[in-house]
Enzyme design. Structure first.
Site, PDB file in Angstrom:
ATOM      1  N   HIS A 311     -18.255  20.984  35.137  1.00 44.13           N
ATOM      2  CA  HIS A 311     -18.650  21.710  33.921  1.00 44.13           C
ATOM      3  C   HIS A 311     -17.450  22.426  33.308  1.00 44.13           C
ATOM      4  O   HIS A 311     -16.641  23.036  34.001  1.00 44.13           O
ATOM      5  CB  HIS A 311     -19.840  22.640  34.158  1.00 44.13           C
ATOM      6  CG  HIS A 311     -19.607  23.828  35.035  1.00 44.13           C
ATOM      7  ND1 HIS A 311     -19.062  25.002  34.568  1.00 44.13           N
ATOM      8  CD2 HIS A 311     -19.898  24.048  36.349  1.00 44.13           C
ATOM      9  CE1 HIS A 311     -19.018  25.898  35.554  1.00 44.13           C
ATOM     10  NE2 HIS A 311     -19.508  25.340  36.645  1.00 44.13           N
ATOM     11  N   ASP A 323     -14.049  27.489  39.335  1.00 40.48           N
ATOM     12  CA  ASP A 323     -15.410  27.314  38.818  1.00 40.48           C
ATOM     13  C   ASP A 323     -15.359  27.229  37.294  1.00 40.48           C
ATOM     14  O   ASP A 323     -15.518  28.241  36.624  1.00 40.48           O
ATOM     15  CB  ASP A 323     -16.296  28.479  39.267  1.00 40.48           C
ATOM     16  CG  ASP A 323     -17.749  28.273  38.910  1.00 40.48           C
ATOM     17  OD1 ASP A 323     -18.161  27.112  38.703  1.00 40.48           O
ATOM     18  OD2 ASP A 323     -18.491  29.263  38.845  1.00 40.48           O
ATOM     19  N   GLU A 357     -23.073  25.102  31.825  1.00 35.78           N
ATOM     20  CA  GLU A 357     -23.748  25.139  33.130  1.00 35.78           C
ATOM     21  C   GLU A 357     -24.028  26.571  33.562  1.00 35.78           C
ATOM     22  O   GLU A 357     -25.078  26.868  34.114  1.00 35.78           O
ATOM     23  CB  GLU A 357     -22.902  24.422  34.181  1.00 35.78           C
ATOM     24  CG  GLU A 357     -23.558  24.299  35.544  1.00 35.78           C
ATOM     25  CD  GLU A 357     -23.312  25.492  36.474  1.00 35.78           C
ATOM     26  OE1 GLU A 357     -24.013  25.598  37.498  1.00 35.78           O
ATOM     27  OE2 GLU A 357     -22.434  26.321  36.168  1.00 35.78           O
ATOM     28  N   GLU A 358     -23.075  27.469  33.299  1.00 35.64           N
ATOM     29  CA  GLU A 358     -23.209  28.841  33.797  1.00 35.64           C
ATOM     30  C   GLU A 358     -24.369  29.597  33.156  1.00 35.64           C
ATOM     31  O   GLU A 358     -24.915  30.516  33.759  1.00 35.64           O
ATOM     32  CB  GLU A 358     -21.906  29.617  33.552  1.00 35.64           C
ATOM     33  CG  GLU A 358     -20.689  29.097  34.300  1.00 35.64           C
ATOM     34  CD  GLU A 358     -20.773  29.288  35.800  1.00 35.64           C
ATOM     35  OE1 GLU A 358     -21.810  29.769  36.308  1.00 35.64           O
ATOM     36  OE2 GLU A 358     -19.793  28.951  36.482  1.00 35.64           O
ATOM     37  N   ASP A 385     -18.496  20.918  41.833  1.00 31.09           N
ATOM     38  CA  ASP A 385     -18.707  22.286  41.338  1.00 31.09           C
ATOM     39  C   ASP A 385     -18.768  23.283  42.489  1.00 31.09           C
ATOM     40  O   ASP A 385     -19.603  24.182  42.504  1.00 31.09           O
ATOM     41  CB  ASP A 385     -19.990  22.355  40.497  1.00 31.09           C
ATOM     42  CG  ASP A 385     -20.177  23.713  39.818  1.00 31.09           C
ATOM     43  OD1 ASP A 385     -19.188  24.462  39.711  1.00 31.09           O
ATOM     44  OD2 ASP A 385     -21.312  24.018  39.413  1.00 31.09           O
ATOM     45  N   HIS A 456     -16.608  33.617  39.857  1.00 33.12           N
ATOM     46  CA  HIS A 456     -17.218  34.557  38.912  1.00 33.12           C
ATOM     47  C   HIS A 456     -16.522  35.914  38.885  1.00 33.12           C
ATOM     48  O   HIS A 456     -17.109  36.901  38.437  1.00 33.12           O
ATOM     49  CB  HIS A 456     -18.711  34.767  39.218  1.00 33.12           C
ATOM     50  CG  HIS A 456     -19.573  33.582  38.931  1.00 33.12           C
ATOM     51  ND1 HIS A 456     -20.958  33.673  38.862  1.00 33.12           N
ATOM     52  CD2 HIS A 456     -19.279  32.273  38.722  1.00 33.12           C
ATOM     53  CE1 HIS A 456     -21.463  32.479  38.618  1.00 33.12           C
ATOM     54  NE2 HIS A 456     -20.460  31.609  38.524  1.00 33.12           N
TER      55      HIS A 456
END
Length: 493
Positions: A311, A323, A357-358, A385, A456
């Site tokens: 993603h 990520d 995606e997030e 991912d 994140h």
């Protein structure tokens, strides 16, 4: 990376579902590997010896070729964070599309509609507590959770109540929480992460990030905090999506650094603690964006496709290296190596850079809508991912016989330690829409013990990626994609 809705609904079942089935024997047993060494090779199965040699060539090229690393450097250092709806996300779409065109792939931008949430400013400070030095405050390190509503512009000030888990909250009289800031202090299990993998510890803790605003509002809290979901306690906060429900008041939500969660737990045990919280995020109208689709056309069955994907969006605190910049560039590397080495499999290898995606996998939803009539021609789907840690092999979702069918591919990846192929209920959030419709799906099985130290957070940056391990992931992605696209018969389904 994970479906928050699924975590919320299934809770601990999620952890069980992630565990490999105890009844699924490894497709390449120790006995088989030993015999293969003695006999000088392994059965070729659905591939000829020449195709197995091509897999070895692709594997070695992926390790030595700097393409993926160079692309990741540009994506993270030059373009930067790529949150849905942002100028950087659009720049990333245009950049990746141009790179795929330069390789000779057929490129298509598939329009989708994505959330456009803007973080704004975020501050927290303790303003009253036992033993306070007169005239002072204590800073709290925090970050708004994705989709959070704002506090009043001037902030809000209230007493803090700390609970560790849902059971603690249920045991409280709601009057204790009403009008307060509620902190969920669920700790990330670092021992579990070290022994079993970070995904298991994450599954336990992330449900609080997902559902805290719903639970807090239900008992009258005016804002919620959650202990950051991750294993590196360097006073950095960990963002991610949170959830609201229709009919339940939306209240501000933030993640705080683990050290500050401990501080609040300690001080509230001594007496009342008041905190000032200011969050100014905005939820703007949904924005147009795109999945980037690039086809490396097959020679015999071009209508049949094998997806390689990651993603393209990321959170905005770091630069999205693990990520999921890593997943994007190892997928780009698959097309790059096929182009560079002049390899044209029977079936089409389709690169997809998924968008958003997030914040809800809107890009994946659009893709399945656009290709609903063509699912039968999706021969396999791969998504990366879970960072860029060393891959010990492949996870696959589908018929159990996939394991035995893929045994020659496992042997091709053995020189890089990537020959452990295991069954798993799911392999990726974006390709889950294909998995659910019976398409065999796959993901690199990566070392995720430290992935959630950075994921994140502001620390998700280019330097966290080991070049050798990134190359190993590119090898897994490329070899598996070629194997699926060039096999004598399609993967069992």
């Amino acid at each position: 990376m994970l479906s928050l809705a699924g975590l919320l609904v299934f809770g601990q079942v999620f952890l069980v579902a992630q565990s490999p089935s105890p009844t699924s024997a490894p497709p390449t047993s120790l006995r088989d590997r030993v015999l293969a060494q003695i006999l000088g090779g392994t059965a070729s199965g659905a591939w000829t010896p020449a195709q197995l040699a091509t897999m070895a060539k692709l594997r070695d090229a992926a390790i030595s070729d700097p393409y993926a690393l160079d692309e990741l450097r540009h994506l993270t250092d030059n373009i930067g964070p790529r949150i849905s709806g942002s100028p950087q996300a659009q720049q990333a779409v245009e950049y990746v599309a141009a790179e795929m065109k330069a390789l000779g792939a057929e490129v298509h931008l598939e329009k989708t509609s994505v959330p456009h949430w803007v973080r704004g400013s975020e501050t927290g400070a303790l303003v009253s507590w036992k033993g306070q030095t007169p005239g002072t405050t204590q800073k709290i390190v925090l970050t708004a959770l994705g989709s959070s509503v704002a506090t009043p512009a001037e902030g809000l000030t209230a007493e803090v109540v700390v609970v560790n888990n849902w059971a603690d909250l249920k045991a409280l009289d709601s009057a204790v929480v009403k009008g307060k800031i509620l902190l969920f202090n669920e700790k990330f299990d670092k021992q579990l992460a070290a022994q079993e993998g970070g995904i298991y510890a994450y599954g336990e803790a992330v449900q609080y990030r997902a559902a805290a605003p719903i639970a807090g509002a239900s008992v009258g809290a005016i804002a919620v905090l959650v202990r950051s979901v991750g294993g590196a306690e360097y006073r950095i906060p960990h963002t991610g999506m949170t959830m609201y429900l229709p009919g339940v008041e939306k209240i501000p939500a933030a993640a705080i650094a683990a050290e500050d969660a401990d501080l609040l737990a300690d001080l509230t045990s001594q007496g009342p603690v008041k905190m000032k919280l200011t969050l100014t995020p905005q939820t703007l109208p949904d924005a147009p964006s795109y999945n980037v689709i690039a086809d490396w056309r097959g020679t015999e069955h071009p209508e049949q496709v094998v997806v390689v994907s990651g993603h393209l969006d990321s959170w905005d605190l770091g630069t999205g290296a693990i990520d999921d910049g890593a997943g994007i560039v190892v997928s780009m590397q698959a097309i790059h190596l096929l182009s560079k080495l002049g390899i044209h499999p029977k079936r089409t290898v389709r690169f997809i850079a998924w968008m958003s995606e997030e914040e809800g996998s809107q890009g994946a939803a659009t893709y399945i809508q656009e290709h609903a009539q063509d699912v039968a021609n999706h021969i396999g789907a791969i998504e990366s991912d879970l960072g860029a840690g060393h891959p010990d092999g492949v996870l696959f979702a589908g018929k159990p016989e996939l394991g035995a069918w893929l045994a020659p591919v496992a042997q091709a990846l053995e020189p890089i330690g990537g020959n452990t192929f295991r069954s798993s209920p799911e392999t990726g959030e974006d390709i889950n829409v294909l998995t659910e419709k019976g398409v065999p799906s796959f993901a690199p099985s990566q070392d995720g013990r430290t992935y959630f130290n950075y994921h994140h957070t502001p620390a998700d940056t280019f330097d966290k990626v080991n070049p050798r391990e990134l190359g190993e992931n590119a090898a897994v992605m490329t070899v598996l994609a070629y194997a699926l696209a060039d096999s004598a018969e399609a993967a069992p389904r």
